[in-house]
Design a protein around this motif. Sequence first.
Motif, PDB file in Angstrom:
ATOM      1  N   GLN A 154       0.842  -1.190   0.000  1.00 56.66           N
ATOM      2  CA  GLN A 154       0.000   0.000   0.000  1.00 56.66           C
ATOM      3  C   GLN A 154       0.882   1.247   0.000  1.00 56.66           C
ATOM      4  N   PRO A 155       0.338   2.402  -0.443  1.00 56.77           N
ATOM      5  CA  PRO A 155       1.148   3.635  -0.475  1.00 56.77           C
ATOM      6  C   PRO A 155       1.631   4.038   0.910  1.00 56.77           C
ATOM      7  N   LEU A 156       2.888   4.475   0.957  1.00 62.50           N
ATOM      8  CA  LEU A 156       3.477   4.926   2.214  1.00 62.50           C
ATOM      9  C   LEU A 156       3.244   6.425   2.396  1.00 62.50           C
ATOM     10  N   PRO A 157       3.166   6.893   3.633  1.00 60.57           N
ATOM     11  CA  PRO A 157       3.126   8.349   3.852  1.00 60.57           C
ATOM     12  C   PRO A 157       4.436   8.976   3.423  1.00 60.57           C
ATOM     13  N   PHE A 158       4.377  10.266   3.083  1.00 55.52           N
ATOM     14  CA  PHE A 158       5.595  10.959   2.643  1.00 55.52           C
ATOM     15  C   PHE A 158       6.607  11.056   3.773  1.00 55.52           C
ATOM     16  N   SER A 159       6.127  11.253   4.990  1.00 53.02           N
ATOM     17  CA  SER A 159       7.025  11.417   6.131  1.00 53.02           C
ATOM     18  C   SER A 159       6.337  10.933   7.392  1.00 53.02           C
ATOM     19  N   ILE A 160       7.102  10.842   8.462  1.00 52.33           N
ATOM     20  CA  ILE A 160       6.539  10.452   9.758  1.00 52.33           C
ATOM     21  C   ILE A 160       5.546  11.505  10.228  1.00 52.33           C
ATOM     22  N   THR A 161       5.872  12.776   9.994  1.00 50.73           N
ATOM     23  CA  THR A 161       4.984  13.862  10.402  1.00 50.73           C
ATOM     24  C   THR A 161       3.639  13.744   9.708  1.00 50.73           C
ATOM     25  N   GLU A 162       3.661  13.442   8.418  1.00 56.28           N
ATOM     26  CA  GLU A 162       2.409  13.279   7.678  1.00 56.28           C
ATOM     27  C   GLU A 162       1.601  12.120   8.219  1.00 56.28           C
ATOM     28  N   ALA A 163       2.276  11.019   8.600  1.00 58.94           N
ATOM     29  CA  ALA A 163       1.560   9.863   9.143  1.00 58.94           C
ATOM     30  C   ALA A 163       0.901  10.195  10.478  1.00 58.94           C
ATOM     31  N   VAL A 164       1.506  11.130  11.237  1.00 60.44           N
ATOM     32  CA  VAL A 164       0.979  11.463  12.560  1.00 60.44           C
ATOM     33  C   VAL A 164      -0.066  12.560  12.490  1.00 60.44           C
ATOM     34  N   LEU A 165       0.243  13.634  11.752  1.00 55.11           N
ATOM     35  CA  LEU A 165      -0.604  14.833  11.781  1.00 55.11           C
ATOM     36  C   LEU A 165      -1.416  15.061  10.514  1.00 55.11           C
ATOM     37  N   GLY A 166      -1.196  14.250   9.474  1.00 60.36           N
ATOM     38  CA  GLY A 166      -1.947  14.456   8.240  1.00 60.36           C
ATOM     39  C   GLY A 166      -1.139  15.257   7.236  1.00 60.36           C
ATOM     40  N   LYS A 167      -1.788  15.628   6.122  1.00 58.42           N
ATOM     41  CA  LYS A 167      -1.085  16.235   4.999  1.00 58.42           C
ATOM     42  C   LYS A 167      -1.127  17.757   4.988  1.00 58.42           C
ATOM     43  N   ASP A 168      -1.680  18.373   6.010  1.00 51.56           N
ATOM     44  CA  ASP A 168      -1.756  19.823   6.063  1.00 51.56           C
ATOM     45  C   ASP A 168      -0.361  20.395   6.321  1.00 51.56           C
ATOM     46  N   GLU A 169       0.246  20.982   5.291  1.00 48.16           N
ATOM     47  CA  GLU A 169       1.607  21.479   5.415  1.00 48.16           C
ATOM     48  C   GLU A 169       1.723  22.548   6.493  1.00 48.16           C
ATOM     49  N   HIS A 170       0.709  23.406   6.601  1.00 46.31           N
ATOM     50  CA  HIS A 170       0.760  24.476   7.594  1.00 46.31           C
ATOM     51  C   HIS A 170       0.711  23.897   9.007  1.00 46.31           C
ATOM     52  N   ALA A 171      -0.050  22.807   9.161  1.00 46.72           N
ATOM     53  CA  ALA A 171      -0.177  22.217  10.493  1.00 46.72           C
ATOM     54  C   ALA A 171       1.069  21.446  10.887  1.00 46.72           C
ATOM     55  N   THR A 172       1.765  20.880   9.883  1.00 43.42           N
ATOM     56  CA  THR A 172       2.857  19.982  10.230  1.00 43.42           C
ATOM     57  C   THR A 172       4.226  20.664  10.265  1.00 43.42           C
ATOM     58  N   LEU A 173       4.401  21.708   9.446  1.00 43.07           N
ATOM     59  CA  LEU A 173       5.748  22.241   9.304  1.00 43.07           C
ATOM     60  C   LEU A 173       5.913  23.692   9.775  1.00 43.07           C
ATOM     61  N   ALA A 174       4.820  24.403   9.956  1.00 45.45           N
ATOM     62  CA  ALA A 174       4.934  25.808  10.346  1.00 45.45           C
ATOM     63  C   ALA A 174       5.459  25.931  11.767  1.00 45.45           C
ATOM     64  N   PRO A 175       6.348  26.897  12.026  1.00 41.19           N
ATOM     65  CA  PRO A 175       6.845  27.076  13.389  1.00 41.19           C
ATOM     66  C   PRO A 175       5.746  27.567  14.324  1.00 41.19           C
ATOM     67  N   ALA A 176       5.877  27.221  15.585  1.00 42.33           N
ATOM     68  CA  ALA A 176       4.876  27.633  16.546  1.00 42.33           C
ATOM     69  C   ALA A 176       4.941  29.137  16.751  1.00 42.33           C
ATOM     70  N   THR A 177       3.785  29.774  16.900  1.00 41.19           N
ATOM     71  CA  THR A 177       3.722  31.225  17.125  1.00 41.19           C
ATOM     72  C   THR A 177       3.443  31.486  18.589  1.00 41.19           C
ATOM     73  N   PRO A 178       4.074  32.500  19.164  1.00 45.96           N
ATOM     74  CA  PRO A 178       3.856  32.784  20.578  1.00 45.96           C
ATOM     75  C   PRO A 178       2.427  33.243  20.848  1.00 45.96           C
ATOM     76  N   ALA A 179       1.929  32.873  22.000  1.00 43.79           N
ATOM     77  CA  ALA A 179       0.565  33.249  22.383  1.00 43.79           C
ATOM     78  C   ALA A 179       0.515  34.760  22.622  1.00 43.79           C
ATOM     79  N   VAL A 180      -0.581  35.373  22.257  1.00 47.04           N
ATOM     80  CA  VAL A 180      -0.797  36.815  22.444  1.00 47.04           C
ATOM     81  C   VAL A 180      -1.633  37.007  23.683  1.00 47.04           C
ATOM     82  N   ALA A 181      -1.168  37.811  24.592  1.00 50.80           N
ATOM     83  CA  ALA A 181      -1.895  38.048  25.836  1.00 50.80           C
ATOM     84  C   ALA A 181      -3.167  38.857  25.567  1.00 50.80           C
TER      85      ALA A 181
END
Length: 430
Positions: free
Chosen positions: A403-430
Motif C-alpha cells: 500500500q502507499p506509504l506516507p511521505f514522512s513520519i509527520t504526515e503519518a501522525v498529523l496528516g497532509k496539512d503542510e501548515h499544520a505539520t511544518l509551520a513554526p509555533a507562534t507565541p501566544a498573544v496576551a
Amino acid sequence: MSFPWANEYKPTNPLMQWVDNRLPLPRFVYNAVGAGYPVPRNLNYMWNFGVLAGFALVLQIVTGVVLAMHYAANAGVAFDSVEHIMRDVNWGWMLRYAHANGASMFFIVVYTHIFRGFFYSSYKAPREMIWLLGVVIFLLMMATAFMGYVLPWGQMSFWGAKVITGLFSAIPLVGTPLQQWLLGGFAPDNAALNRFFSLHFLLPFVILGVIILHVWALHIPGSSNPTGVEVKQESDTVPFHPYYTAKDGFGLGIFLMVYCALVFFAPNLLGHPDNYIPANPLSTPAHIVPEWYFWPFYAILRAFTSDFMFIPAKLMGVLAMFSAILVWFFLPWLDTSPVRSGHYRPLFRKFFYLLVVDVLVLGYCGGAPAEEPYVMISQIASMYYFLHFLVILPIVSSVETPQPLPFSITEAVLGKDEHATLAPATPAVA
C-alpha cells in the motif's frame, strides 16, 4: 543517529564541565538517552520492550549475584542449598522467586521484541547489524537459561541436563567425546554442575556487553518506527527525554505489576513441580520437559522420529532445532521487499499472523507428551515454520504490491496539512 537539529550537551555546572572534558560520560549518557537523542515521534508501545529487556537483565544480574552468595555448586548439597535459601536466608524466598520468574518475564519481553521486529522488518538495511547482534543476544540468553535450570538440581534439572547435553552425541565422530567434555564425565555430576554454575554467572555479563553493542549500533541509523519511513525533517522527531522516558516509565509500571503478581501470588505457575524433588539418576520422570520458553524449539527437536537415508533422526532434530534460530540471521536478505512496516504489506501481514499461531502451536506441542497427535502436529508446524522463512517470505516480498506509504513520519501522525505539520509555533498573544 546525528541530525543537525540534535541538541549538543553543554554542561553549565563547573564540576560537570571538568568531568565532561576529561571523561565524556555525561555527554555520552545525554546523547544516548537524553534530549540529545532525537527519536521518531510516532513510536508506539511496541517500542517499550527494548528498555524492558534491559531492565529485566539488570534484575536478573542483581538477584543472581545475591543468590550466588548462598548457593553451593556441589551435587551432594546443591538441592539443599536452594532449600536453605528459601527457608533460612532473609528474604531468600523472594530472591529465588524473583530470579526464577524474572527469567520468564525476560523471555516474554524478548519474544515480544523479536516478533515486533518480524512485523516491522526491523532487520532491513541499514539496521542489519542491530538485528544480528539481537539474535546473538537471544542465543546467549538460551544458553544462560538452560544452565540456570540445571542449578536447583531437582529431577527436571538433572534429566534436562542429561537430555540436552545428550543432543551433542548425535554429531558424527566427535559427538560423544564432545558430550563428555561438556559434562566433565559420563553423566551430569559435580563437574557439570560447577561448569554450568560458572558459565551461568558469567554469561549475563557477556549479554550485557553485547547489549551495549546492540544499543551502540542502534544509535547509528536511529530507531525504526511503525511506518518504516526514515526520518526526513526535524518535525519527524522528538527528544528521547522526556517524551519516551515517560512512555517507557508507563510500560515499566505495567511490567512490574505483572512481574510482582507472579512473584507474590503465583511463583510456581511457570515452573515444574518435579524440580522440587531431589535429583535421582535412577528414577526417570514420566515426562521430561524444559522451561516453557524452550518449548517451540523442543517441539521442532522432537518432530523428527525416523531416520532419513544415512542421517539419524536425532541428528536431524538437533540441526533443525538450531536452524530454527540461525535462519533469523539471514532475514535481512530473505525479505527483499522495499517496504518495512507490515501495516502497508497486506499479504505479508496475513502470513505473519499465521507464523504467530504456528509458533504458539509449537510451544503447546513442546510442553505436551511425546505422543500422538502432538508429534504429528509438531511435524506439520515445524514444516510451516521453515517454509515461512525460506519460501513464503521471499516469494511474498517479490510478488506483493504494498500500500502507499506516507511521505514522512509527520504526515503519518498529523496528516497532509503542510501548515499544520511544518509551520513554526507562534507565541501566544496576551
